[in-house]
Design a protein around this motif. Structure first.
Motif, PDB file in Angstrom:
ATOM      1  N   ASP A 105      -7.190  -3.671   4.421  1.00  8.11           N
ATOM      2  CA  ASP A 105      -8.293  -4.390   3.787  1.00  8.11           C
ATOM      3  C   ASP A 105      -9.117  -5.170   4.803  1.00  8.11           C
ATOM      4  OD1 ASP A 105      -7.505  -3.418   1.344  1.00  8.11           O
ATOM      5  OD2 ASP A 105      -6.329  -5.195   0.814  1.00  8.11           O
TER       6      ASP A 105
ATOM      7  N   GLY B  24     -15.824   3.333  -4.095  1.00  3.36           N
ATOM      8  CA  GLY B  24     -14.855   2.398  -3.546  1.00  3.36           C
ATOM      9  C   GLY B  24     -13.888   3.010  -2.549  1.00  3.36           C
ATOM     10  N   ILE B  25     -14.214   4.206  -2.063  1.00  2.00           N
ATOM     11  CA  ILE B  25     -13.325   4.924  -1.144  1.00  2.00           C
ATOM     12  C   ILE B  25     -13.948   4.936   0.249  1.00  2.00           C
ATOM     13  CG2 ILE B  25     -12.161   7.117  -0.659  1.00  2.00           C
ATOM     14  CD1 ILE B  25     -12.535   7.737  -3.703  1.00  2.00           C
ATOM     15  N   ARG B  26     -13.194   4.468   1.231  1.00  2.00           N
ATOM     16  CA  ARG B  26     -13.660   4.460   2.621  1.00  2.00           C
ATOM     17  C   ARG B  26     -13.072   5.666   3.367  1.00  2.00           C
ATOM     18  NH1 ARG B  26     -11.904   1.066   5.810  1.00  2.00           N
ATOM     19  NH2 ARG B  26     -10.018   0.422   4.694  1.00  2.00           N
TER      20      ARG B  26
ATOM     21  N   LYS C 250       0.849  -1.194   0.000  1.00  2.00           N
ATOM     22  CA  LYS C 250       0.000   0.000   0.000  1.00  2.00           C
ATOM     23  C   LYS C 250       0.889   1.250   0.000  1.00  2.00           C
ATOM     24  CE  LYS C 250      -4.066  -2.102   0.779  1.00  2.00           C
ATOM     25  NZ  LYS C 250      -5.212  -2.044  -0.147  1.00  2.00           N
TER      26      LYS C 250
ATOM     27  N   SER D 108     -12.466  -3.526   5.305  1.00  2.00           N
ATOM     28  CA  SER D 108     -13.079  -3.208   4.012  1.00  2.00           C
ATOM     29  C   SER D 108     -14.573  -2.921   4.118  1.00  2.00           C
ATOM     30  CB  SER D 108     -12.844  -4.346   3.013  1.00  2.00           C
ATOM     31  OG  SER D 108     -13.458  -5.545   3.481  1.00  2.00           O
TER      32      SER D 108
ATOM     33  N   ARG E 221     -10.657   2.871  -5.712  1.00  2.00           N
ATOM     34  CA  ARG E 221     -10.404   2.416  -4.348  1.00  2.00           C
ATOM     35  C   ARG E 221      -9.617   3.499  -3.596  1.00  2.00           C
ATOM     36  NH1 ARG E 221      -6.630  -0.040  -7.593  1.00  2.00           N
ATOM     37  NH2 ARG E 221      -4.454   0.246  -6.971  1.00  2.00           N
TER      38      ARG E 221
ATOM     39  N   ASP F 235      -2.903   5.163  -2.205  1.00  2.00           N
ATOM     40  CA  ASP F 235      -3.921   4.262  -1.663  1.00  2.00           C
ATOM     41  C   ASP F 235      -4.557   4.806  -0.387  1.00  2.00           C
ATOM     42  OD1 ASP F 235      -3.403   2.276  -3.645  1.00  2.00           O
ATOM     43  OD2 ASP F 235      -1.662   1.609  -2.486  1.00  2.00           O
TER      44      ASP F 235
END
Length: 247
Positions: A229, A173-175, A6, A232, A130, A80
């Protein structure tokens, strides 16, 4: 090695909680960019960690934030993880006595920096489909102490912004999550307390059920999980790393 391969930017990463997060990320296999206003200290830590890079960054300045992101992209080709850790406070005092300059500085560093980082880095994460963003907030935004009014308010802003970002960016897809630590052994501790004396420390510690301050290691451990992850399915969370202070 939960962050193996990452890439991560940690702002305010040269000392305090940011240093703890940068160290933990590196130990978990991440490639880390340490961004800090103190560029010399950031570069020294990057050299110590090996494989890390550093930038002299003013998180409240748009050009400086863009240069930080460009440095990461030049080195890795992707970002990331973004940890918005850089923060500041005003000294404890009645709210009406805080100067306008101090008010502006607190909101620029604690709030505007998150906007500036998002403006540059969110489009990159959207293109990749992501990403993980972690905002370092404070228990002050959940259970405010008197005489730190505008600092408290800035961290309340961070908490609401975190949830709003999480809802908007989840389909991409982004937290987005936040950590809410209690005061810790960082350069800001004296500023929070007004004076660093055994009596003042005892007063602060009496409000924390576990009886100690947050540490850089505590923050690194929590950040590592939320940006990995393994988390996730976790987004929009305001994780309290506070020894029970907000109970």
């Amino acid at each position: 090695m939960r962050l193996k391969d990452k890439t991560a930017i940690v702002t305010g990463g040269a000392q305090g909680f940011g240093e703890g997060i940068a160290r933990k990320f590196a130990s978990e296999g991440a490639k880390v960019l340490i961004a800090d206003l103190n560029g010399d200290r950031a570069r020294a830590l990057a050299d110590e960690l090996g494989g890390a890079i550093a930038t002299t960054t003013n998180v409240a300045d748009a050009d400086s934030v863009r240069a930080m992101a460009d440095c990461a992209m030049d080195a890795w080709g992707r970002i990331d993880i973004l940890v918005n850790n850089a923060g500041t406070t005003h000294l404890p005092m009645p709210m009406e006595e805080v100067t306008e300059d101090d008010f502006d500085r607190v909101f620029a560093v604690n709030c505007k920096s998150i906007y500036l980082g998002a403006r540059v880095i969110v489009p990159m994460m959207k293109s990749a489909g992501r990403g993980a963003i972690l905002n370092v907030s404070s228990t002050a935004g959940l259970s405010p102490r008197p005489n730190l009014n505008w600092y408290n308010a800035s961290k309340g802003w961070v908490n609401v912004a975190t949830k709003t970002m999480a809802v908007e960016l989840a389909p991409k897809g982004i937290r987005v999550n936040a950590l809410n630590p209690v005061a810790g052994e960082t350069p800001l501790l004296k500023s929070f307390m007004g004076e660093d004396t055994p009596e003042m420390r005892a007063k602060f510690l009496s409000t924390i059920p576990l009886g100690r301050f947050s540490t850089a290691e505590d923050m690194g451990n929590a950040a590592s999980f939320l940006c990995s992850d393994e988390a996730s399915m976790v987004t929009g969370v305001l994780m309290e790393v506070d020894g029970g202070r907000c109970i």
